[in-house]
Design an enzyme around this catalytic site. Structure first.
Site, short mmCIF file in Angstrom:
data_model
loop_
_atom_site.label_atom_id
_atom_site.label_comp_id
_atom_site.label_asym_id
_atom_site.label_seq_id
_atom_site.Cartn_x
_atom_site.Cartn_y
_atom_site.Cartn_z
N ASP B 138 -6.81 -5.88 5.59
CA ASP B 138 -5.58 -5.55 6.31
C ASP B 138 -4.57 -6.68 6.15
O ASP B 138 -4.81 -7.79 6.64
CB ASP B 138 -5.94 -5.32 7.79
CG ASP B 138 -4.73 -4.90 8.62
OD1 ASP B 138 -3.59 -5.25 8.25
OD2 ASP B 138 -4.93 -4.22 9.63
N GLY B 139 -3.47 -6.41 5.50
CA GLY B 139 -2.47 -7.43 5.23
C GLY B 139 -1.89 -8.03 6.50
O GLY B 139 -1.57 -9.22 6.56
N ASP B 156 4.62 -5.47 -0.65
CA ASP B 156 4.75 -4.28 -1.50
C ASP B 156 4.03 -3.14 -0.78
O ASP B 156 2.93 -2.75 -1.12
CB ASP B 156 4.10 -4.59 -2.85
CG ASP B 156 4.11 -3.37 -3.78
OD1 ASP B 156 4.76 -2.35 -3.45
OD2 ASP B 156 3.44 -3.45 -4.83
N SER B 157 4.69 -2.61 0.22
CA SER B 157 4.05 -1.62 1.09
C SER B 157 4.55 -0.22 0.81
O SER B 157 5.50 -0.01 0.06
CB SER B 157 4.37 -1.96 2.54
OG SER B 157 5.75 -1.74 2.78
N THR B 158 3.89 0.75 1.43
CA THR B 158 4.40 2.12 1.44
C THR B 158 5.50 2.21 2.51
O THR B 158 5.86 1.22 3.13
CB THR B 158 3.27 3.11 1.78
OG1 THR B 158 2.73 2.74 3.05
CG2 THR B 158 2.18 3.06 0.73
N PRO B 163 -0.64 3.51 7.24
CA PRO B 163 -1.17 2.14 7.31
C PRO B 163 -0.09 1.07 7.27
O PRO B 163 -0.34 -0.07 7.66
CB PRO B 163 -2.10 2.06 6.09
CG PRO B 163 -1.68 3.17 5.18
CD PRO B 163 -1.13 4.24 6.07
#
Lengths: 276, 276, 276, 276
Positions: B138-139, B156-158, B163
């Site tokens: 988990d970042g 660099d996420s969604t 999440p």
């Protein structure tokens, strides 16, 4: 996704799709299929041959970037020609420049003008301005018959299919050169580098053979293929990337800024490669 | 248009659609629906929850622009963290910088890594590099547990759903500040200004309260909503728009250039307004 | 409606669309484009040239109605031929008739058989039955080379495009007549009366010139164009609408009943008109 | 498939899609979203809440089958009620029966009547007939207030959502029984057996508890879900499947025939199972 949606296949294998509340006008003109539709996302929108031309929500990008880049490059634009552009958006931006004394619009399809006035008044509203001369005529012929007349010429055409096919030829660019005054400048929309790289490369090559200064700049237009649109500039004397700071006066814009004017010429590498 | 097409509704009323030759892998992971598809226009493409994440053809824009802007801003980036980014594209670009000694990837969904390696090897191929430390974790927690460690952090996420929702909070940005060294810099993808103006404005506001230098830059990504993508930078010391010329050395890119680095910060007026 | 959907344009201006969970196999065979897809609504589905051939959920209608109408019309069907039908569904229904000693399948595209066995075992499972002779061959040629052999022939072809174009010609029907025994009967799928009225009329006219008894019957197939499908019968002796009650024995079906057998020949007026 | 298309998701995972030339009228009425569209395949078409109600090309199936089955079953229908059916199609068919002295239409949404008259005159044209009493009112209330009045009642409603939800309840069927004379008969459209099997089973169960004779019949309607539509009949005395030959006189139809009247009650086995 029940409902009425307009889809534009921007390539054989990719497209955009959007909800349509209603069609406002549908007609096969002498030149093309014309649809004026009310979309939920983009407001009223003009379609020609099932391709997005302009929409109320995002039209400002295209019209500002076609008009202001050459008009702020030329030191004193007085006599301006718009080829195509029957929706009136480029003219609206042109008229923001106090130096402009006359703006001629040569649109081949009078129906585009008629229905833009009716359903896109925010865009077409200034076509009635006394400085504007609207001619329903063939832009190619108009250019061929003009000599040493214009300070700035903007080519606001459709894709190089149908009535616009002549507007992407070397002969047309030569005609533009002749129609411009000795320090004249022109800009043409030249599609996007993702799907039409060859077109951009060809136009750059052709324009370079005629104009001493040839440039390419870009803008983000979300309803146009790939979202990245290019504009080719041919100039006899003034270089758009070296324009002096004091030439910028305050105009009311939503996209164009003097910083963006210069930044628009900083091309992604794969686009820059098309210009070399 | 008979055939199999993938459509992403980017808003309730607008989307993109593209031909799918075949699906390569389909799975409901612990975190999201994952589809790897072969498209005709964009090559192999990763979808998460029916949203385009990356594609073989246009991935270079996003990955280059996330990585090189902060890495060429920091004078000597040695220890780099990528939060999310399980496809490996940002890591690939990070490793082009010889100063980087260690690049840690913290991706919450191991399946993204697994299937990117299998079906997008051009993107994920360098995840095996000895300088890379891949952690399936988990970042948000990783950031919370890190202090004064990293030179550069890239998020660099969604989209801020599922999440990734924690990765768009002020608490997360505070954690990033803590995790960075005293001259550290971070960048996060922050969606597009056409459909998500509020998000950009909120993130700018939050980051400004934590970082003395806050910037926004843009890039054209044709498969992302509107084609115009924004990246928010928070920096403790180095300003990305003032980076000196000599910091640029030659790297192999398809989108990023040193001119574009600066130009990317010249925002369209309606975008600039979101940062003020 | 984000996601992967298959759309079949059943006409230039009308079609069906359905959610696809995944593609199971995609191939350009020697004869056609073959896709096996897993749909959410209809289960596994076979597509040829982007047209729905059969699906796990609704296949029973077509296969039962092709097979049982002629087989319950003929007093003692022993030797049966299926032209096309590589998915095996018609064969499965044929084998429910204890009188049948041999069922020959002549399918031109071996890939249809191969992937139906793999992904549609409920349909293709009985192709391994010892009474079945599977031949990968041209049905038109097989018919041309057969004389006085079969009790019943079923033509389970694709649309009259591509490999199936010969199967809708008068020459083919003459060949069928020759291949049948003196009290033989044949049935062919002949598309739908909403979009293909001319085809039905033409086939009726051609078959009438060759067979003393020519009939048309219908069934509802939800994944086929218009939902109403027609079958043309040509018979040398036995009339399918006069079949005696005692010929019906109990077979396990989901669509066919003895009442429906007769009712299927009661045509809507606009369809009946095509047969006169 | 560039262009404007209307898609109806008939289930979560399946739908139909068709080219729209233009929208003729679009309105949110007090009861529902109403769209009148000109389609290329089906001519003018009425949509309510994005569901196909009727179209110029295929409307005859539904309207003939709703009207003629009960009207040829009843020996002398004089006073007829249509609940819903604001497009006028059922009324048009009802008026073909010379025995009918009065036909009352109770449609809750006056806009359906107004725009059907304007854009579907072939369907709505006979609403002006002197035998017709058009009432813009709640059909449920009208039924509740009627006693021993009607020979035949036809329920031509939308799906059991929105304004029509009351029309699929046992209380409504009890009201219909009360409103009918002692040898009265009613018919209601009851959707399709492929996607709405439970609805059909429930209605059959409810109607059976109230009417001594309960039947189900089918018709093919290509623009309705699955193409196979069911109609539930409740009758106090006359059985629609035993109607005598001499009751049929010549009327002008495109779908209904006396043979089809009977055949429509021969159900596919999986449909028949829903009635038992």
């Amino acid at each position: 996704m029940s409902g009425i949606w307009f889809t534009e296949k921007q390539t054989e294998n990719f497209g955009i799709t959007m909800k349509v509340n209603r069609t406002l006008h549908t007609e096969q003109t002498d030149f093309q299929k014309l649809d004026m539709v009310e979309t939920e996302e983009w407001g009223n929108m003009l379609l020609l041959d099932d391709m997005v031309m302009t929409s109320k929500v995002d039209e400002f990008v295209y019209h500002e970037m076609v008009a202001h880049v050459p008009l702020f490059t030329h030191p004193n634009p007085e006599n301006v020609l718009v080829v195509g552009g029957g929706d009136g958006g480029v003219i609206r931006e042109v008229l923001k420049h106090p130096s402009v004394k006359k703006a001629t619009l040569v649109e081949i399809d009078g129906k585009v003008i008629e229905y833009s006035k009716k359903f896109l008044p925010e865009i077409a509203g200034t076509l009635e301005d006394p400085r504007v001369d609207v001619q329903v005529d063939d832009g190619f012929l108009h250019i061929a018959q003009s000599e040493n007349v214009y300070d700035v010429i903007m080519v606001d055409s459709t894709e190089p299919v149908g009535p616009a096919v002549n507007l992407f030829t070397k002969g047309f660019y030569a005609g533009i050169s002749k129609a411009l005054k000795e320090d004249g400048i022109f800009v043409a929309q030249t599609d996007n580098p993702w799907f039409k790289a060859d077109l951009i490369r060809d136009v750059q090559r052709d324009v370079k053979e005629i104009f001493p200064i040839t440039r390419l700049y870009i803008a983000n237009i979300p309803t146009y293929p790939s979202g990245m649109w290019t504009f080719t500039v041919g100039s006899k004397k003034h270089d758009p990337i070296e324009v002096s700071e004091e030439r910028f006066h305050e105009i009311d814009t939503k996209y164009y800024t003097k910083e963006l004017h210069k930044a628009a010429f900083a091309l992604p590498k794969f686009v820059k490669d098309l210009t070399e």
